[in-house]
Write a protein that holds these residues in place. Structure first.
Motif, mmCIF file in Angstrom:
data_model
loop_
_atom_site.group_PDB
_atom_site.id
_atom_site.type_symbol
_atom_site.label_atom_id
_atom_site.label_comp_id
_atom_site.label_asym_id
_atom_site.label_seq_id
_atom_site.Cartn_x
_atom_site.Cartn_y
_atom_site.Cartn_z
ATOM 1 N N GLY A 89 43.399 33.570 36.953
ATOM 2 C CA GLY A 89 42.171 34.358 37.030
ATOM 3 C C GLY A 89 41.521 34.289 38.400
ATOM 4 N N TYR B 195 45.756 42.528 38.228
ATOM 5 C CA TYR B 195 45.258 42.467 36.859
ATOM 6 C C TYR B 195 45.615 43.731 36.074
ATOM 7 N N ASP C 272 47.883 43.595 32.787
ATOM 8 C CA ASP C 272 47.346 44.226 31.576
ATOM 9 C C ASP C 272 48.385 45.142 30.940
ATOM 10 N N THR D 198 31.579 36.333 37.853
ATOM 11 C CA THR D 198 32.404 36.428 36.643
ATOM 12 C C THR D 198 32.048 37.690 35.868
ATOM 13 N N ASP D 199 30.740 37.916 35.694
ATOM 14 C CA ASP D 199 30.292 39.132 34.997
ATOM 15 C C ASP D 199 30.742 40.382 35.746
ATOM 16 N N PHE E 171 34.497 41.082 35.115
ATOM 17 C CA PHE E 171 34.808 41.683 33.819
ATOM 18 C C PHE E 171 34.215 43.082 33.678
ATOM 19 N N ASP E 172 33.130 43.373 34.401
ATOM 20 C CA ASP E 172 32.631 44.758 34.457
ATOM 21 C C ASP E 172 33.676 45.669 35.099
ATOM 22 N N CYS F 269 36.883 45.090 35.232
ATOM 23 C CA CYS F 269 38.013 45.171 34.304
ATOM 24 C C CYS F 269 37.755 46.217 33.222
ATOM 25 N N ALA F 270 36.530 46.247 32.710
ATOM 26 C CA ALA F 270 36.193 47.222 31.672
ATOM 27 C C ALA F 270 36.323 48.650 32.194
ATOM 28 N N THR G 93 40.359 42.111 27.952
ATOM 29 C CA THR G 93 39.981 40.714 28.167
ATOM 30 C C THR G 93 40.990 39.809 27.459
ATOM 31 N N VAL H 125 39.481 32.871 27.844
ATOM 32 C CA VAL H 125 39.008 32.848 29.237
ATOM 33 C C VAL H 125 38.298 31.509 29.423
#
Length: 483
Positions: free
Chosen positions: A28, A43, A47, A102-103, A106-107, A109-110, A116, A120
């Motif tokens: 990660g 990533y 995925d 971190t947030d 993942f934002d 990634c979304a 996800t 994690v």
């Protein structure tokens, strides 16, 4: 499925330790800054790999670490901790920096439709596990204490360099970054498992340990997190090609010394995203992020499409022209899918099965996503009805995750709304729900206002309101809707 194995340097039939189940680990992010689009290429490809394995019927347990301590500026265990560097840059605490980025990760990634992982795990949440494994390595004679730090002794290994077919640039990370020799090491390849001493004394995060107050090395984190959540036998380890040495090399050394048996059978490395000036890197200052692409008007999924058009084991060159070409192709693909409006007939299951078999074969050949994209066009050209095409495209999108049918539906809605826009003399436009009678009243109201006959304009407004119609004036026209 056949997949190239970086450890054996050849394409192999994918097999797992437990039939039907995949224990998968993904390196990660180190959350000291935004992920750049080069990081996110890895990533995206990981995925797709996970989703293709699920598509084939595997039960996948995917684990990812979050590095929020211990990753030094040099991969050879020297320099400032990247997390502390980020905290100083923004005058915040390390934990605040870690949570924010971190947030943000993942934002991103979304926005890219990256799933996800099942687990994690931030490194700071597993300190006791690191201490347990490091203690065991010392007891086994695989590690030693020197100068206050704990080092892994690479001289105890029969074979250290596993990924020796990678580019010299990737293998010589320490040399490239001008690393000073650590006099505490018995051998030049030894690496730190636990720090109590380093070239800086202002490390923000420290914990008690048998060797003094300190913090873990970067490499031990991934081994311990994987062994805890994937078990003793890892089927598939993923990461960027720049992690192959020393990070993944060191993971293998310490994990197999601790376990006493082979650890991970399959290694999957994604190659760099390059610009015209070389590999994309945060250390160079400015770098491209998903947010920047959005600011310039690009759909993040156009970038995903751009990545899927290339093979993961080839360097991909980013330029705005190349991204424009991919975005244009993605837009045209969505338009073609939006045109599949035929409702006659059921899904032709036999034809769908043939198309799916080709997709499995093409993508299953070392995760050939460019051929997976080609399969989308094969579906559009196939002599089958629209219902079959939509069903197969939705099936393939379980792997490619380009939101094909969702984007097509949005486009149809947008085009339908535009078709309901009535034009009047003088460039006045009326956008509504396609009712000519209401359009006429809205136009009459506008003409009354223009003639300063406000009483008539109010009367028409009240008439429309009585019909449940709300009118909003906008520059150059009006918009109405039923409420």
């Amino acid at each position: 499925m056949y997949l190239y194995n970086s450890a054996t340097h050849k394409k192999e039939e994918f097999r797992t330790h437990t039939p039907g189940r995949v224990e998968m680990y993904t390196c990660g992010p180190t959350v000291y800054h935004f992920a750049h689009i080069g990081n996110l290429r890895s990533y995206i490809m990981e995925d797709v790999l996970e989703k293709f394995l699920r598509y084939e019927g595997y039960d996948v347990n995917r684990v990812m670490n979050i590095t929020d301590v211990g990753h030094l500026a040099s991969d050879a265990d020297t320099g400032e901790d990247k997390m502390l560097k980020g905290a100083k840059r923004e005058n915040k605490s390390v934990m605040d920096i870690a949570k924010f980025y971190t947030d943000a990760f993942f934002d991103d990634c979304a926005k890219l439709n990256i799933k996800t992982p099942n687990v994690v795990q931030p490194a700071t949440g597993l300190i006791g596990e690191f201490i347990k494994v490091v203690s065991a390595l010392i007891e086994k004679g695989s590690a030693y204490v020197a100068g206050g730090n704990v080092y892994f002794d690479t001289s105890t290994l029969d074979h250290y360099y596993v990924f020796n077919d990678h580019d010299e640039e990737d293998l010589a990370v320490g040399v490239r970054e001008g690393v000073e020799e650590d006099q505490n090491k018995r051998n030049k390849n030894d690496f730190v498992l636990w720090f109590t001493r380093s070239k800086f004394e202002d490390q923000a995060l420290k914990w008690d340990s048998p060797w003094g107050v300190g913090y873990p090395g970067w490499h031990i984190e991934c081994s311990c997190i994987s062994m805890k959540f994937n078990g003793e036998y890892l089927d598939l380890h993923c990461g960027g090609v720049d992690n192959a040495f020393p990070h993944h090399t060191n993971e293998i050394a310490q994990s197999e010394a601790y376990l006493g048996h082979p650890w991970c059978a399959q290694w999957f490395h994604v190659h760099h995203l390059n610009t015209n000036s070389g590999k994309m890197s945060k250390s160079k200052g400015e770098f491209l992020t998903i947010s920047l692409l959005e600011e310039k008007g690009y759909d993040p999924l156009a970038y995903r499409f751009f990545c899927l058009q290339s093979h993961y084991r080839k360097g991909l060159v980013f330029s705005w022209e190349n991204l424009d070409n991919a975005a244009g192709a993605y837009s045209k693909l969505i338009k073609r899918i939006a045109a599949l409006t035929g409702t006659e007939g059921a899904v032709d299951e036999e034809a769908a099965a043939r198309l799916k078999e080709k997709f499995l074969t093409q993508v299953g050949n070392d995760l050939n996503t460019s051929m997976g994209v080609t399969c989308l066009y094969d579906v559009l050209k196939a002599p089958v009805n629209d219902a079959t095409k939509r069903a197969v495209l939705a099936d393939f999108d379980r792997v490619l995750s380009l939101s094909l049918l969702e984007k097509a539906a949005e486009l149809r809605e947008k085009e339908a709304a535009q078709a309901k826009t009535a034009s009047a003399p003088g460039g006045f436009t009326i956008q509504g729900e396609g009712d000519p009678a209401v359009d006429a009243l809205v136009l009459q109201r506008s003409e009354a206002k223009k003639a300063k006959n406000f009483a008539e304009a109010d009367r028409i407004r009240d008439e429309l309101k009585a019909q449940g119609v709300e009118v909003t004036d906008v520059p150059g026209g009006a918009v109405w809707k039923r409420v």
